[in-house]
Design a protein around this motif. Structure first.
Motif, PDB file in Angstrom:
ATOM      1  N   PRO A 117      19.037  -2.497 -32.737  1.00 50.70           N
ATOM      2  CA  PRO A 117      19.710  -3.764 -33.037  1.00 50.70           C
ATOM      3  C   PRO A 117      19.084  -4.889 -32.220  1.00 50.70           C
ATOM      4  CG  PRO A 117      21.270  -2.119 -32.159  1.00 50.70           C
ATOM      5  CD  PRO A 117      19.907  -1.534 -32.053  1.00 50.70           C
ATOM      6  N   LYS A 118      18.976  -6.038 -32.823  1.00 52.06           N
ATOM      7  CA  LYS A 118      18.223  -7.120 -32.175  1.00 52.06           C
ATOM      8  C   LYS A 118      19.126  -7.990 -31.299  1.00 52.06           C
ATOM      9  CE  LYS A 118      14.675  -5.515 -34.241  1.00 52.06           C
ATOM     10  NZ  LYS A 118      13.935  -4.468 -33.503  1.00 52.06           N
ATOM     11  N   PRO A 119      18.693  -8.251 -30.056  1.00 49.40           N
ATOM     12  CA  PRO A 119      19.506  -8.997 -29.097  1.00 49.40           C
ATOM     13  C   PRO A 119      19.476 -10.498 -29.369  1.00 49.40           C
ATOM     14  CG  PRO A 119      17.384  -8.494 -28.134  1.00 49.40           C
ATOM     15  CD  PRO A 119      17.386  -7.873 -29.507  1.00 49.40           C
ATOM     16  N   PRO A 120      20.272 -11.283 -28.622  1.00 52.52           N
ATOM     17  CA  PRO A 120      20.365 -12.726 -28.883  1.00 52.52           C
ATOM     18  C   PRO A 120      19.019 -13.455 -28.899  1.00 52.52           C
ATOM     19  CG  PRO A 120      22.037 -12.050 -27.304  1.00 52.52           C
ATOM     20  CD  PRO A 120      21.208 -10.842 -27.564  1.00 52.52           C
ATOM     21  N   SER A 121      18.079 -13.049 -28.039  1.00 50.55           N
ATOM     22  CA  SER A 121      16.796 -13.763 -27.980  1.00 50.55           C
ATOM     23  C   SER A 121      16.035 -13.698 -29.305  1.00 50.55           C
ATOM     24  CB  SER A 121      15.917 -13.191 -26.867  1.00 50.55           C
ATOM     25  OG  SER A 121      15.596 -11.846 -27.139  1.00 50.55           O
ATOM     26  N   SER A 122      16.397 -12.767 -30.174  1.00 50.03           N
ATOM     27  CA  SER A 122      15.707 -12.650 -31.470  1.00 50.03           C
ATOM     28  C   SER A 122      16.131 -13.763 -32.424  1.00 50.03           C
ATOM     29  CB  SER A 122      16.019 -11.294 -32.117  1.00 50.03           C
ATOM     30  OG  SER A 122      17.382 -11.251 -32.538  1.00 50.03           O
ATOM     31  N   GLY A 123      17.321 -14.358 -32.157  1.00 53.60           N
ATOM     32  CA  GLY A 123      17.856 -15.366 -33.067  1.00 53.60           C
ATOM     33  C   GLY A 123      18.611 -14.743 -34.241  1.00 53.60           C
ATOM     34  N   MET A 124      18.731 -13.423 -34.260  1.00 47.84           N
ATOM     35  CA  MET A 124      19.424 -12.720 -35.337  1.00 47.84           C
ATOM     36  C   MET A 124      20.828 -12.306 -34.879  1.00 47.84           C
ATOM     37  SD  MET A 124      17.363 -12.463 -37.969  1.00 47.84           S
ATOM     38  CE  MET A 124      16.688 -14.069 -37.652  1.00 47.84           C
ATOM     39  N   ALA A 125      21.737 -12.191 -35.840  1.00 53.41           N
ATOM     40  CA  ALA A 125      23.095 -11.749 -35.520  1.00 53.41           C
ATOM     41  C   ALA A 125      23.291 -10.327 -36.041  1.00 53.41           C
ATOM     42  CB  ALA A 125      24.114 -12.685 -36.149  1.00 53.41           C
ATOM     43  N   THR A 126      23.874  -9.474 -35.223  1.00 58.33           N
ATOM     44  CA  THR A 126      24.074  -8.073 -35.618  1.00 58.33           C
ATOM     45  C   THR A 126      25.322  -7.933 -36.491  1.00 58.33           C
ATOM     46  OG1 THR A 126      23.062  -7.340 -33.557  1.00 58.33           O
ATOM     47  CG2 THR A 126      24.388  -5.719 -34.752  1.00 58.33           C
ATOM     48  N   ASP A 127      25.174  -7.239 -37.602  1.00 54.26           N
ATOM     49  CA  ASP A 127      26.321  -6.872 -38.437  1.00 54.26           C
ATOM     50  C   ASP A 127      26.732  -5.462 -38.005  1.00 54.26           C
ATOM     51  OD1 ASP A 127      27.995  -5.843 -40.428  1.00 54.26           O
ATOM     52  OD2 ASP A 127      27.102  -7.121 -41.971  1.00 54.26           O
ATOM     53  N   TRP A 128      27.768  -5.390 -37.186  1.00 52.29           N
ATOM     54  CA  TRP A 128      28.146  -4.104 -36.596  1.00 52.29           C
ATOM     55  C   TRP A 128      28.632  -3.114 -37.653  1.00 52.29           C
ATOM     56  CZ3 TRP A 128      26.161  -3.577 -32.046  1.00 52.29           C
ATOM     57  CH2 TRP A 128      25.950  -4.704 -31.259  1.00 52.29           C
ATOM     58  N   GLY A 129      29.217  -3.632 -38.709  1.00 54.34           N
ATOM     59  CA  GLY A 129      29.666  -2.746 -39.790  1.00 54.34           C
ATOM     60  C   GLY A 129      28.485  -2.019 -40.423  1.00 54.34           C
ATOM     61  N   LYS A 130      27.369  -2.761 -40.583  1.00 52.68           N
ATOM     62  CA  LYS A 130      26.158  -2.152 -41.162  1.00 52.68           C
ATOM     63  C   LYS A 130      25.581  -1.104 -40.210  1.00 52.68           C
ATOM     64  CE  LYS A 130      25.591  -4.841 -44.922  1.00 52.68           C
ATOM     65  NZ  LYS A 130      25.226  -6.247 -44.752  1.00 52.68           N
ATOM     66  N   LEU A 131      25.595  -1.427 -38.929  1.00 52.80           N
ATOM     67  CA  LEU A 131      25.081  -0.470 -37.943  1.00 52.80           C
ATOM     68  C   LEU A 131      25.946   0.800 -37.939  1.00 52.80           C
ATOM     69  CD1 LEU A 131      22.717  -0.439 -35.901  1.00 52.80           C
ATOM     70  CD2 LEU A 131      24.364  -1.062 -34.144  1.00 52.80           C
ATOM     71  N   ASP A 132      27.254   0.602 -38.008  1.00 52.20           N
ATOM     72  CA  ASP A 132      28.169   1.749 -38.101  1.00 52.20           C
ATOM     73  C   ASP A 132      27.816   2.611 -39.312  1.00 52.20           C
ATOM     74  OD1 ASP A 132      29.529   0.774 -35.923  1.00 52.20           O
ATOM     75  OD2 ASP A 132      31.262   0.031 -37.059  1.00 52.20           O
ATOM     76  N   ALA A 133      27.522   1.948 -40.428  1.00 54.24           N
ATOM     77  CA  ALA A 133      27.212   2.679 -41.671  1.00 54.24           C
ATOM     78  C   ALA A 133      25.930   3.500 -41.504  1.00 54.24           C
ATOM     79  CB  ALA A 133      27.076   1.695 -42.829  1.00 54.24           C
ATOM     80  N   CYS A 134      24.928   2.941 -40.832  1.00 51.42           N
ATOM     81  CA  CYS A 134      23.672   3.685 -40.588  1.00 51.42           C
ATOM     82  C   CYS A 134      23.960   4.962 -39.803  1.00 51.42           C
ATOM     83  CB  CYS A 134      22.681   2.835 -39.797  1.00 51.42           C
ATOM     84  SG  CYS A 134      21.995   1.445 -40.718  1.00 51.42           S
ATOM     85  N   ILE A 135      24.778   4.831 -38.775  1.00 48.82           N
ATOM     86  CA  ILE A 135      25.092   5.979 -37.924  1.00 48.82           C
ATOM     87  C   ILE A 135      25.897   7.012 -38.703  1.00 48.82           C
ATOM     88  CG2 ILE A 135      26.400   6.703 -35.873  1.00 48.82           C
ATOM     89  CD1 ILE A 135      25.576   3.922 -34.668  1.00 48.82           C
ATOM     90  N   ALA A 136      26.813   6.526 -39.529  1.00 50.21           N
ATOM     91  CA  ALA A 136      27.650   7.447 -40.318  1.00 50.21           C
ATOM     92  C   ALA A 136      26.793   8.281 -41.265  1.00 50.21           C
ATOM     93  CB  ALA A 136      28.705   6.653 -41.090  1.00 50.21           C
ATOM     94  N   VAL A 137      25.824   7.628 -41.912  1.00 48.78           N
ATOM     95  CA  VAL A 137      24.957   8.359 -42.858  1.00 48.78           C
ATOM     96  C   VAL A 137      24.110   9.380 -42.113  1.00 48.78           C
ATOM     97  CG1 VAL A 137      23.048   8.167 -44.487  1.00 48.78           C
ATOM     98  CG2 VAL A 137      24.820   6.427 -44.477  1.00 48.78           C
ATOM     99  N   ALA A 138      23.603   8.988 -40.956  1.00 52.76           N
ATOM    100  CA  ALA A 138      22.648   9.835 -40.233  1.00 52.76           C
ATOM    101  C   ALA A 138      23.322  10.901 -39.384  1.00 52.76           C
ATOM    102  CB  ALA A 138      21.759   8.956 -39.353  1.00 52.76           C
ATOM    103  N   LYS A 139      24.639  10.894 -39.344  1.00 56.81           N
ATOM    104  CA  LYS A 139      25.359  11.800 -38.449  1.00 56.81           C
ATOM    105  C   LYS A 139      25.095  13.271 -38.754  1.00 56.81           C
ATOM    106  CE  LYS A 139      29.329  10.589 -35.785  1.00 56.81           C
ATOM    107  NZ  LYS A 139      30.570   9.876 -35.720  1.00 56.81           N
ATOM    108  N   SER A 140      24.688  13.552 -39.999  1.00 60.06           N
ATOM    109  CA  SER A 140      24.473  14.950 -40.363  1.00 60.06           C
ATOM    110  C   SER A 140      23.103  15.463 -39.909  1.00 60.06           C
ATOM    111  CB  SER A 140      24.614  15.125 -41.875  1.00 60.06           C
ATOM    112  OG  SER A 140      23.631  14.331 -42.529  1.00 60.06           O
ATOM    113  N   ILE A 141      22.261  14.577 -39.330  1.00 65.20           N
ATOM    114  CA  ILE A 141      20.964  15.043 -38.841  1.00 65.20           C
ATOM    115  C   ILE A 141      21.204  16.045 -37.708  1.00 65.20           C
ATOM    116  CG2 ILE A 141      18.765  14.403 -37.782  1.00 65.20           C
ATOM    117  CD1 ILE A 141      19.100  11.604 -38.828  1.00 65.20           C
ATOM    118  N   ALA A 142      20.520  17.175 -37.815  1.00 64.59           N
ATOM    119  CA  ALA A 142      20.694  18.200 -36.783  1.00 64.59           C
ATOM    120  C   ALA A 142      20.062  17.736 -35.478  1.00 64.59           C
ATOM    121  CB  ALA A 142      20.039  19.491 -37.246  1.00 64.59           C
ATOM    122  N   PRO A 143      20.547  18.244 -34.333  1.00 63.90           N
ATOM    123  CA  PRO A 143      19.888  17.915 -33.060  1.00 63.90           C
ATOM    124  C   PRO A 143      18.404  18.194 -33.177  1.00 63.90           C
ATOM    125  CG  PRO A 143      21.886  19.147 -32.669  1.00 63.90           C
ATOM    126  CD  PRO A 143      21.682  19.128 -34.159  1.00 63.90           C
TER     127      PRO A 143
END
Ligand code: SF4
Length: 268
Positions: A117-143
């Motif tokens: 996720p890009k920090p304030p210096s990037s000038g971009m704003a993080t959509d936390w809901g989208k980040l949550d969705a990425c993690i939810a999809v990838a949660k089934s990846i095995a260790p």
């Protein structure tokens, strides 16, 4: 391109072939891969389908399966499922680097997911809901065996590092990590609060590297350093020392601080 080594994050130092995809939904102020982002470079991009990309990967690897890393731009705007399927059938492993602004079902087919996720210096704003969705999809990846202990959740090791983490949760998500580029105090505060939001994910901190307003790093540093090399790389190393001091002062012992190894070796 490759094989070379991954220069940053959880897989630092590991041999890999990179597949760099064109296009990005972000425009970070300090983007170091504008040639893959800005449509003014479109003429340099090569349209390829999954079979064509995999043929090129096989050519580069000499037919010896290894880790393939998707980078960009934002590779998450593509459908990389067909390429992953082709590669997995031949024993390749796949890692993805993305800012976490777009979730795709095929994240579940990856071996390793790095969310940056890009920090304030990037000038971009993080959509936390989208980040949550990425993690939810990838949660089934095995260790992942690609990630060395203790981050891969080896017996007892993770407990020693983070006694308050839920064991099952940590094991399950060890193939997902967070990587933050840090330029200044605001970026550092952002990384800390984002990490607190996902306490089960390993965190990598990386000093920001401004390509535009500092002296360019040499393309090929002289063997063993040499005159000028120390001065050229100094701003990034200064920021890295500052970052280490911050982490130590805060007792933020779950964080791993790493430079961009490829920049140290080959410059920008
Ligand atoms: Fe560049 Fe990455 Fe930002 Fe996209 S997300 S603009 S590729 S730094």
């Amino acid at each position: 391109f490759g094989p070379t080594i991954q220069g940053e994050g959880a897989l630092i130092g590991q041999p890999t072939i990179f597949v760099r995809t064109g296009g990005c939904d972000y425009r970070c102020s300090w983007c170091d891969t504008l040639h893959a982002v800005d449509s003014q470079y479109r003429d340099e991009w090569k349209p390829m389908n999954a079979a064509e990309i995999f043929t090129e990967v096989e050519k580069l690897s000499g037919g010896n399966p290894l880790l393939v890393t998707f980078s960009g731009g934002n590779p998450a705007i593509q459908n990389l499922a067909p390429l992953i399927a082709l590669g997995k059938a031949k024993g390749y492993k796949f890692a993805l680097e993305t800012q976490g602004s777009i979730a795709q079902d095929w994240f579940a087919d990856l071996d390793v997911l790095t969310l940056s996720p890009k920090p304030p210096s990037s000038g971009m704003a993080t959509d936390w809901g989208k980040l949550d969705a990425c993690i939810a999809v990838a949660k089934s990846i095995a260790p992942s065996p690609l990630i060395p202990l203790p981050l891969a959740g080896g017996e007892g090791k993770e407990g020693a590092l983070a006694p308050d983490r839920e064991r099952g949760q940590w094991d399950k998500t060890s193939a997902i990590s967070l990587k933050f580029v840090v330029f200044d105090e605001a970026d550092y505060a952002y990384a800390k609060s984002a990490a607190a939001r996902y306490p089960h994910l390993p965190v990598y901190l990386q000093p920001g590297n401004v390509v535009s307003d500092q002296p360019p790093l040499p393309t090929h540093p002289p063997q063993g350093g040499g005159q000028g090399w120390g001065e050229e790389i100094q701003p990034v190393m200064d920021r890295m020392r500052w970052l280490v001091a911050q982490v130590v002062a805060d007792s933020w012992y779950e964080a791993t601080v790493l430079p961009q190894l490829h920049v140290m070796l080959w410059g920008n």
